[in-house]
Write a protein that holds these residues in place. Structure first.
Motif, PDB file in Angstrom:
ATOM      1  N   LEU A   1       0.819  -1.215   0.000  1.00 28.48           N
ATOM      2  CA  LEU A   1       0.000   0.000   0.000  1.00 28.48           C
ATOM      3  C   LEU A   1       0.850   1.261   0.000  1.00 28.48           C
ATOM      4  O   LEU A   1       0.518   2.245  -0.672  1.00 28.48           O
ATOM      5  CB  LEU A   1      -0.941  -0.015   1.205  1.00 28.48           C
ATOM      6  CG  LEU A   1      -2.020  -1.107   1.180  1.00 28.48           C
ATOM      7  CD1 LEU A   1      -2.792  -1.127   2.496  1.00 28.48           C
ATOM      8  CD2 LEU A   1      -2.977  -0.908   0.015  1.00 28.48           C
ATOM      9  N   ASP A   2       1.933   1.268   0.748  1.00 27.90           N
ATOM     10  CA  ASP A   2       2.778   2.462   0.807  1.00 27.90           C
ATOM     11  C   ASP A   2       3.372   2.793  -0.555  1.00 27.90           C
ATOM     12  O   ASP A   2       3.509   3.968  -0.915  1.00 27.90           O
ATOM     13  CB  ASP A   2       3.900   2.261   1.825  1.00 27.90           C
ATOM     14  CG  ASP A   2       3.384   2.242   3.260  1.00 27.90           C
ATOM     15  OD1 ASP A   2       2.309   2.822   3.500  1.00 27.90           O
ATOM     16  OD2 ASP A   2       4.056   1.647   4.119  1.00 27.90           O
ATOM     17  N   GLU A   3       3.701   1.761  -1.323  1.00 26.85           N
ATOM     18  CA  GLU A   3       4.288   1.992  -2.638  1.00 26.85           C
ATOM     19  C   GLU A   3       3.245   2.261  -3.712  1.00 26.85           C
ATOM     20  O   GLU A   3       3.458   3.091  -4.597  1.00 26.85           O
ATOM     21  CB  GLU A   3       5.137   0.783  -3.051  1.00 26.85           C
ATOM     22  CG  GLU A   3       6.429   0.626  -2.271  1.00 26.85           C
ATOM     23  CD  GLU A   3       7.303  -0.467  -2.841  1.00 26.85           C
ATOM     24  OE1 GLU A   3       6.937  -1.038  -3.895  1.00 26.85           O
ATOM     25  OE2 GLU A   3       8.345  -0.758  -2.240  1.00 26.85           O
ATOM     26  N   GLU A   4       2.120   1.560  -3.657  1.00 25.81           N
ATOM     27  CA  GLU A   4       1.132   1.618  -4.735  1.00 25.81           C
ATOM     28  C   GLU A   4       0.221   2.842  -4.666  1.00 25.81           C
ATOM     29  O   GLU A   4      -0.100   3.448  -5.693  1.00 25.81           O
ATOM     30  CB  GLU A   4       0.265   0.354  -4.716  1.00 25.81           C
ATOM     31  CG  GLU A   4       1.008  -0.931  -5.014  1.00 25.81           C
ATOM     32  CD  GLU A   4       1.310  -1.122  -6.486  1.00 25.81           C
ATOM     33  OE1 GLU A   4       0.927  -0.269  -7.305  1.00 25.81           O
ATOM     34  OE2 GLU A   4       1.939  -2.139  -6.808  1.00 25.81           O
TER      35      GLU A   4
ATOM     36  N   ALA B   1     -11.547   2.421   2.250  1.00 26.53           N
ATOM     37  CA  ALA B   1     -11.578   0.992   2.582  1.00 26.53           C
ATOM     38  C   ALA B   1     -10.702   0.669   3.771  1.00 26.53           C
ATOM     39  O   ALA B   1     -11.014  -0.224   4.577  1.00 26.53           O
ATOM     40  CB  ALA B   1     -11.136   0.171   1.377  1.00 26.53           C
ATOM     41  N   GLY B   2      -9.588   1.385   3.907  1.00 21.40           N
ATOM     42  CA  GLY B   2      -8.700   1.172   5.034  1.00 21.40           C
ATOM     43  C   GLY B   2      -8.104  -0.226   5.058  1.00 21.40           C
ATOM     44  O   GLY B   2      -8.120  -0.962   4.073  1.00 21.40           O
ATOM     45  N   VAL B   3      -7.575  -0.597   6.203  1.00 25.59           N
ATOM     46  CA  VAL B   3      -6.995  -1.920   6.429  1.00 25.59           C
ATOM     47  C   VAL B   3      -7.700  -2.552   7.609  1.00 25.59           C
ATOM     48  O   VAL B   3      -7.832  -1.939   8.674  1.00 25.59           O
ATOM     49  CB  VAL B   3      -5.485  -1.842   6.687  1.00 25.59           C
ATOM     50  CG1 VAL B   3      -4.929  -3.217   7.067  1.00 25.59           C
ATOM     51  CG2 VAL B   3      -4.758  -1.301   5.458  1.00 25.59           C
ATOM     52  N   PHE B   4      -8.168  -3.749   7.423  1.00 25.59           N
ATOM     53  CA  PHE B   4      -8.906  -4.478   8.455  1.00 25.59           C
ATOM     54  C   PHE B   4      -7.943  -5.464   9.103  1.00 25.59           C
ATOM     55  O   PHE B   4      -7.464  -6.396   8.461  1.00 25.59           O
ATOM     56  CB  PHE B   4     -10.087  -5.216   7.830  1.00 25.59           C
ATOM     57  CG  PHE B   4     -11.108  -5.704   8.813  1.00 25.59           C
ATOM     58  CD1 PHE B   4     -12.174  -4.899   9.185  1.00 25.59           C
ATOM     59  CD2 PHE B   4     -11.006  -6.978   9.363  1.00 25.59           C
ATOM     60  CE1 PHE B   4     -13.123  -5.347  10.076  1.00 25.59           C
ATOM     61  CE2 PHE B   4     -11.949  -7.436  10.268  1.00 25.59           C
ATOM     62  CZ  PHE B   4     -13.016  -6.620  10.628  1.00 25.59           C
TER      63      PHE B   4
ATOM     64  N   PRO C   1       1.143  -5.091  10.719  1.00 22.20           N
ATOM     65  CA  PRO C   1       0.294  -3.905  10.871  1.00 22.20           C
ATOM     66  C   PRO C   1       0.322  -3.037   9.609  1.00 22.20           C
ATOM     67  O   PRO C   1       1.391  -2.727   9.085  1.00 22.20           O
ATOM     68  CB  PRO C   1       0.924  -3.184  12.072  1.00 22.20           C
ATOM     69  CG  PRO C   1       1.587  -4.273  12.856  1.00 22.20           C
ATOM     70  CD  PRO C   1       2.096  -5.253  11.826  1.00 22.20           C
ATOM     71  N   GLY C   2      -0.858  -2.691   9.117  1.00 23.82           N
ATOM     72  CA  GLY C   2      -0.947  -1.867   7.922  1.00 23.82           C
ATOM     73  C   GLY C   2      -0.871  -2.616   6.617  1.00 23.82           C
ATOM     74  O   GLY C   2      -1.022  -2.017   5.551  1.00 23.82           O
TER      75      GLY C   2
ATOM     76  N   ILE D   1      -9.655  -6.432   1.162  1.00 22.56           N
ATOM     77  CA  ILE D   1      -9.508  -5.017   0.824  1.00 22.56           C
ATOM     78  C   ILE D   1     -10.020  -4.693  -0.571  1.00 22.56           C
ATOM     79  O   ILE D   1     -10.612  -3.622  -0.791  1.00 22.56           O
ATOM     80  CB  ILE D   1      -8.047  -4.549   1.001  1.00 22.56           C
ATOM     81  CG1 ILE D   1      -7.971  -3.016   0.918  1.00 22.56           C
ATOM     82  CG2 ILE D   1      -7.120  -5.205  -0.007  1.00 22.56           C
ATOM     83  CD1 ILE D   1      -6.623  -2.454   1.321  1.00 22.56           C
ATOM     84  N   CYS D   2      -9.832  -5.583  -1.544  1.00 20.37           N
ATOM     85  CA  CYS D   2     -10.267  -5.269  -2.908  1.00 20.37           C
ATOM     86  C   CYS D   2     -11.782  -5.123  -2.997  1.00 20.37           C
ATOM     87  O   CYS D   2     -12.288  -4.211  -3.663  1.00 20.37           O
ATOM     88  CB  CYS D   2      -9.771  -6.329  -3.879  1.00 20.37           C
ATOM     89  SG  CYS D   2      -7.980  -6.317  -4.122  1.00 20.37           S
ATOM     90  N   MET D   3     -12.518  -6.012  -2.340  1.00 22.45           N
ATOM     91  CA  MET D   3     -13.974  -5.886  -2.326  1.00 22.45           C
ATOM     92  C   MET D   3     -14.401  -4.601  -1.614  1.00 22.45           C
ATOM     93  O   MET D   3     -15.330  -3.914  -2.063  1.00 22.45           O
ATOM     94  CB  MET D   3     -14.623  -7.103  -1.649  1.00 22.45           C
ATOM     95  CG  MET D   3     -14.616  -8.365  -2.483  1.00 22.45           C
ATOM     96  SD  MET D   3     -15.612  -8.220  -3.995  1.00 22.45           S
ATOM     97  CE  MET D   3     -15.447  -9.896  -4.649  1.00 22.45           C
ATOM     98  N   ARG D   4     -13.705  -4.252  -0.523  1.00 30.49           N
ATOM     99  CA  ARG D   4     -14.056  -3.004   0.169  1.00 30.49           C
ATOM    100  C   ARG D   4     -13.785  -1.794  -0.717  1.00 30.49           C
ATOM    101  O   ARG D   4     -14.562  -0.834  -0.731  1.00 30.49           O
ATOM    102  CB  ARG D   4     -13.272  -2.870   1.486  1.00 30.49           C
ATOM    103  CG  ARG D   4     -13.729  -3.780   2.587  1.00 30.49           C
ATOM    104  CD  ARG D   4     -13.300  -3.276   3.967  1.00 30.49           C
ATOM    105  NE  ARG D   4     -11.887  -2.947   4.055  1.00 30.49           N
ATOM    106  CZ  ARG D   4     -10.906  -3.839   4.220  1.00 30.49           C
ATOM    107  NH1 ARG D   4     -11.195  -5.131   4.288  1.00 30.49           N
ATOM    108  NH2 ARG D   4      -9.646  -3.449   4.307  1.00 30.49           N
TER     109      ARG D   4
END
Length: 217
Positions: free
Chosen positions: A151-154, A169-172, A181-182, A188-191
């Motif tokens: 996520l940090d890179e993309e 969507a955040g991270v669950f 963590p993170g 996540i894709c569905m969210r």
């Protein structure tokens, strides 16, 4: 559990949108498409479904068994038959839910986005393969797989609308998952697709709108 785009009670214990969990079979292999600027019947037809098989849908109150989605139950399809596609529109966005993953999420995202539209699709398989595609005006602008998603890179390089959906969507964080963590979870894709299209309610909300269902494949 920082998932700011989803009100309390709209995610299940694994971070999936609750309306999808309640719609799907217990061990889903499914795809969700969303698109702006198409009516539900038009989106179904664009995906290759046959208009003569379309019918209005009132979702059953309960699933008949663990292998049968509610759209499949509405069509009285056996588990080995064709997929069931369910379509509806909320606001500017139309969704198509494919209960068996028979549509082609990445190719179909490009197809749905033709003529200046925006579309996205998320796939989740019984092998826990999870991915997302995003396209605008017939061009795929993002294709992401959870297994190699940083996520940090993309996120900084994503289109603004998609980046905002990821932030919503955040991270669950699931205690029994081997995730840092993170790190992106498998829901996540569905969210993200649901956050993009404003599909952040419950199955009861879905029952209040006109729905169309059809066999496919």
């Amino acid at each position: 559990m920082p998932t700011p785009g989803f009100p309390p009670g709209t995610l299940d214990s694994e971070g999936d949108p609750i309306w999808l969990t309640e719609l799907a079979s217990d061990d889903p292999n499914h795809t969700l498409h969303v698109v702006q600027g198409l009516e539900p019947a038009e989106a179904l037809e664009a995906l290759g479904a046959k208009p003569r098989l379309f019918r209005p849908c009132v979702l059953p109150e309960v699933k008949p068994d663990e292998w049968t989605s509610l759209p499949r139950a509405a069509l009285a399809l056996d588990s080995g038959d064709s997929a069931a596609l369910l379509a509806g529109r909320i606001g500017a966005w139309t969704f198509v839910y494919d209960d068996a993953g028979h549509t082609l999420p990445h190719d179909d995202t490009i197809l749905l986005s033709a003529d200046g539209r925006t579309a996205a699709s998320s796939l989740y398989t019984i092998n826990a393969d999870a991915s997302l595609s995003y396209a605008v005006n017939g061009e795929q602008l993002a294709h992401l797989n959870v297994d190699d998603l940083d996520l940090d890179e993309e996120l900084p390089g994503l289109p603004a609308e998609l980046r905002a959906a990821f932030e919503a969507a955040g991270v669950f964080e699931i205690e029994d998952e081997d995730l840092e963590p993170g790190e992106a979870d498998y829901a996540i894709c569905m969210r993200v697709v649901c956050a993009l299209a404003g599909l952040t309610g419950t199955l009861d909300d879905l029952r209040r709108i006109p729905l169309t269902v059809t066999p496919f494949g």
